[in-house]
Enzyme design. Structure first.
Site, PDB file in Angstrom:
ATOM      1  N   TRP A 136       0.891  -0.686   0.250  1.00  0.00           N
ATOM      2  CA  TRP A 136      -0.476  -0.444   0.288  1.00  0.00           C
ATOM      3  C   TRP A 136       0.904   0.971  -0.328  1.00  0.00           C
ATOM      4  O   TRP A 136       0.658   2.499  -0.554  1.00  0.00           O
ATOM      5  CB  TRP A 136      -0.752  -0.135   0.945  1.00  0.00           C
ATOM      6  CG  TRP A 136      -0.454  -0.383   2.485  1.00  0.00           C
ATOM      7  CD1 TRP A 136       0.406   0.439   2.916  1.00  0.00           C
ATOM      8  CD2 TRP A 136      -0.539  -1.179   3.197  1.00  0.00           C
ATOM      9  NE1 TRP A 136       0.965  -0.499   4.243  1.00  0.00           N
ATOM     10  CE2 TRP A 136       0.283  -1.587   4.205  1.00  0.00           C
ATOM     11  CE3 TRP A 136      -0.540  -3.137   2.527  1.00  0.00           C
ATOM     12  CZ2 TRP A 136       0.663  -2.804   5.198  1.00  0.00           C
ATOM     13  CZ3 TRP A 136      -0.364  -4.336   3.566  1.00  0.00           C
ATOM     14  CH2 TRP A 136       0.106  -4.026   4.247  1.00  0.00           C
ATOM     15  N   GLU A 159      -6.110   0.398   5.524  1.00  0.00           N
ATOM     16  CA  GLU A 159      -6.257   1.191   6.735  1.00  0.00           C
ATOM     17  C   GLU A 159      -7.289   0.669   7.966  1.00  0.00           C
ATOM     18  O   GLU A 159      -6.872   0.126   8.485  1.00  0.00           O
ATOM     19  CB  GLU A 159      -6.135   2.739   6.939  1.00  0.00           C
ATOM     20  CG  GLU A 159      -5.352   3.581   6.685  1.00  0.00           C
ATOM     21  CD  GLU A 159      -3.983   3.828   7.524  1.00  0.00           C
ATOM     22  OE1 GLU A 159      -4.085   3.616   9.120  1.00  0.00           O
ATOM     23  OE2 GLU A 159      -3.269   3.051   6.895  1.00  0.00           O
ATOM     24  N   GLN A 180      -5.193  -2.896  14.261  1.00  0.00           N
ATOM     25  CA  GLN A 180      -5.413  -3.618  15.503  1.00  0.00           C
ATOM     26  C   GLN A 180      -4.805  -5.752  14.572  1.00  0.00           C
ATOM     27  O   GLN A 180      -5.303  -6.322  15.239  1.00  0.00           O
ATOM     28  CB  GLN A 180      -7.004  -4.114  15.527  1.00  0.00           C
ATOM     29  CG  GLN A 180      -7.605  -3.098  16.913  1.00  0.00           C
ATOM     30  CD  GLN A 180      -8.099  -3.317  17.588  1.00  0.00           C
ATOM     31  OE1 GLN A 180      -9.398  -3.310  16.378  1.00  0.00           O
ATOM     32  NE2 GLN A 180      -8.556  -3.231  18.587  1.00  0.00           N
ATOM     33  N   THR A 181      -4.517  -5.092  12.824  1.00  0.00           N
ATOM     34  CA  THR A 181      -3.881  -7.156  12.718  1.00  0.00           C
ATOM     35  C   THR A 181      -2.898  -6.990  12.527  1.00  0.00           C
ATOM     36  O   THR A 181      -2.013  -5.502  11.873  1.00  0.00           O
ATOM     37  CB  THR A 181      -5.000  -7.097  11.781  1.00  0.00           C
ATOM     38  OG1 THR A 181      -6.159  -7.251  11.891  1.00  0.00           O
ATOM     39  CG2 THR A 181      -4.765  -9.059  10.589  1.00  0.00           C
ATOM     40  N   GLY A 213      -9.752 -10.942  11.231  1.00  0.00           N
ATOM     41  CA  GLY A 213     -10.295 -10.854  12.962  1.00  0.00           C
ATOM     42  C   GLY A 213     -11.586  -9.810  12.363  1.00  0.00           C
ATOM     43  O   GLY A 213     -11.143  -8.667  11.943  1.00  0.00           O
ATOM     44  N   TYR A 214     -11.465  -8.766  13.755  1.00  0.00           N
ATOM     45  CA  TYR A 214     -11.957  -8.228  13.894  1.00  0.00           C
ATOM     46  C   TYR A 214     -13.292  -7.553  12.860  1.00  0.00           C
ATOM     47  O   TYR A 214     -12.857  -7.110  12.106  1.00  0.00           O
ATOM     48  CB  TYR A 214     -11.542  -6.785  14.673  1.00  0.00           C
ATOM     49  CG  TYR A 214     -11.008  -6.931  15.518  1.00  0.00           C
ATOM     50  CD1 TYR A 214     -10.854  -6.318  16.726  1.00  0.00           C
ATOM     51  CD2 TYR A 214      -9.722  -7.590  16.167  1.00  0.00           C
ATOM     52  CE1 TYR A 214     -10.713  -6.583  17.849  1.00  0.00           C
ATOM     53  CE2 TYR A 214      -8.390  -7.492  16.865  1.00  0.00           C
ATOM     54  CZ  TYR A 214      -9.262  -6.985  17.837  1.00  0.00           C
ATOM     55  OH  TYR A 214      -8.598  -7.576  18.888  1.00  0.00           O
ATOM     56  N   TYR A 231      -7.786   9.394  14.760  1.00  0.00           N
ATOM     57  CA  TYR A 231      -6.650   8.137  13.462  1.00  0.00           C
ATOM     58  C   TYR A 231      -6.242   8.041  12.141  1.00  0.00           C
ATOM     59  O   TYR A 231      -5.777   8.236  11.539  1.00  0.00           O
ATOM     60  CB  TYR A 231      -6.112   7.491  14.532  1.00  0.00           C
ATOM     61  CG  TYR A 231      -4.967   6.620  13.505  1.00  0.00           C
ATOM     62  CD1 TYR A 231      -4.059   7.020  13.760  1.00  0.00           C
ATOM     63  CD2 TYR A 231      -5.245   5.493  13.228  1.00  0.00           C
ATOM     64  CE1 TYR A 231      -2.810   6.192  13.444  1.00  0.00           C
ATOM     65  CE2 TYR A 231      -4.684   4.614  11.937  1.00  0.00           C
ATOM     66  CZ  TYR A 231      -3.116   5.247  11.735  1.00  0.00           C
ATOM     67  OH  TYR A 231      -2.680   4.716  11.590  1.00  0.00           O
ATOM     68  N   ASP A 273      -1.193   7.868  16.997  1.00  0.00           N
ATOM     69  CA  ASP A 273      -1.832   6.073  17.524  1.00  0.00           C
ATOM     70  C   ASP A 273      -0.900   5.516  19.032  1.00  0.00           C
ATOM     71  O   ASP A 273      -0.492   6.332  19.186  1.00  0.00           O
ATOM     72  CB  ASP A 273      -1.665   4.878  16.486  1.00  0.00           C
ATOM     73  CG  ASP A 273      -0.410   4.866  15.593  1.00  0.00           C
ATOM     74  OD1 ASP A 273       0.562   5.147  16.723  1.00  0.00           O
ATOM     75  OD2 ASP A 273      -0.126   3.041  15.273  1.00  0.00           O
ATOM     76  N   CYS A 282      16.897  12.800  22.518  1.00  0.00           N
ATOM     77  CA  CYS A 282      15.779  11.805  23.581  1.00  0.00           C
ATOM     78  C   CYS A 282      15.849  11.910  24.963  1.00  0.00           C
ATOM     79  O   CYS A 282      17.040  11.412  25.626  1.00  0.00           O
ATOM     80  CB  CYS A 282      15.134  10.817  22.749  1.00  0.00           C
ATOM     81  SG  CYS A 282      14.273   9.765  24.260  1.00  0.00           S
TER      82      CYS A 282
END
Ligand code: SF4
Length: 309
Positions: free
Chosen positions: A21, A34, A39-40, A78-79, A117, A135, A207
């Site tokens: 992508w 997206e 969550q995958t 999933g989801y 997001y 995120d 940092c």
């Protein structure tokens, strides 16, 4: 360009991941990726991304498909609710925008399945607009680097607004897509949640987190805010309800409009199912019905279910 962005993009130029992508400028393809990436894992998405786009090559073809076909095509990701949200997203873009995905984050947020997001990520990745997509990874990198805190979970409203502006300030002109891709890759390889590679990180000199992480490693307290998921035990092992929900949808995908005894159905969903868990099983089906993933009725000791049409 800020020092932070400069170092980050430098790192990215020699470490970027080769993902399908990222090779397209078609907003529809980017939107599909997206929705899938929520969550995958990336490795699972790569395979399904091509399959899905072969089946639904345009936003019009997706909008015209049946819900059942979209849920079937989502198999393995999933989801499943995301499949329906993506489907509704396509339908609204076709009816309201003549099939042209809007560019502005404000308009995007009004579409199904698009939160803060996702609006930022579509605007950045598909249109290269300077819209922050914050995120858990972006939050973690920015809070470590600028404040020294190890914060991944969402902050309070005011802090989130400040973070949003901080991220926006660091998006280099005309490089929003690269900048966000760099953050994603950097979070998964260097500034990881559990074991940041501070000693070899090219950002370490500036940092805040790195300055004490190396010397006081043992004292650093990670606040892993894991959501407590609901679930039940299967053969002595805790299994979240979302896994069982996934199995029920998978069953409905493979068995169109089927009537089956609750006891047998229960066993196919949970290997040590006992009929005393009937209410739990119906509760899961009920939640899937409310999400428009399937429809079902209970007839005595039988259940009749099918994918939402
Ligand atoms: Fe993350 Fe450590 Fe690099 Fe800071 S030095 S950006 S905490 S990996």
């Amino acid at each position: 360009m800020s020092e932070f962005s400069q170092h980050l993009l430098q790192w990215y130029s020699s470490n970027k991941r080769d993902l399908p992508w990222r090779k397209t400028t078609d907003p529809y393809h980017i939107v599909v990726s997206e929705f899938m990436l929520q969550q995958t894992q990336v490795s699972r998405v790569i395979e399904k991304y091509h399959e899905f786009l072969t089946q639904f090559p345009t936003i019009h073809s997706l909008a015209a498909a049946s819900s059942a076909d979209v849920i079937k095509a989502w198999s393995g990701l999933g989801y499943n609710r995301r499949a329906l949200l993506l489907h509704r997203f396509a339908q609204e873009v076709v009816t309201q925008y003549n099939g042209i995905i809007p560019r502005s984050a404000v308009e995007l947020r009004l579409l199904p399945g698009v939160g803060a997001y996702m609006a930022g990520s579509i605007a950045s990745f598909a249109f290269n607009l300077s819209e922050p997509a914050v995120d858990v990874n972006v939050r973690r990198i920015f809070s470590r680097y600028f404040t020294g805190k190890d914060q991944g979970a969402p902050l309070g409203k005011r802090e989130e607004e400040r973070l949003f502006l901080l991220v926006k300030d660091h998006i280099p002109q005309n490089r929003s897509a690269d900048f966000h891709n760099a953050l994603m890759d950097f979070a998964s390889v260097v500034c990881t949640r559990d074991a940041p590679k501070c000693s070899s990180c090219s950002m370490r000199s500036f940092c805040v987190f790195a300055s004490f992480y190396e010397t006081e490693k043992e004292k650093v307290l990670y606040v892993m805010e894991k959501k407590k998921e609901k679930g039940v035990y299967e053969n002595g092992k805790f299994v979240p309800n979302r896994i069982f929900r996934g199995r029920i949808v998978e069953f409905a995908r493979k068995n169109e409009s089927c009537r089956i005894s609750l006891a047998v159905f229960g066993k196919t969903i949970k290997s040590d199912f006992s009929i005393s868990e009937k209410e739990w099983l119906i509760m899961l089906c009920d939640a899937l019905q409310k999400d428009h993933l399937l429809t079902f009725t209970v007839d005595g000791v039988f259940i009749i279910l099918q994918l939402f049409q």
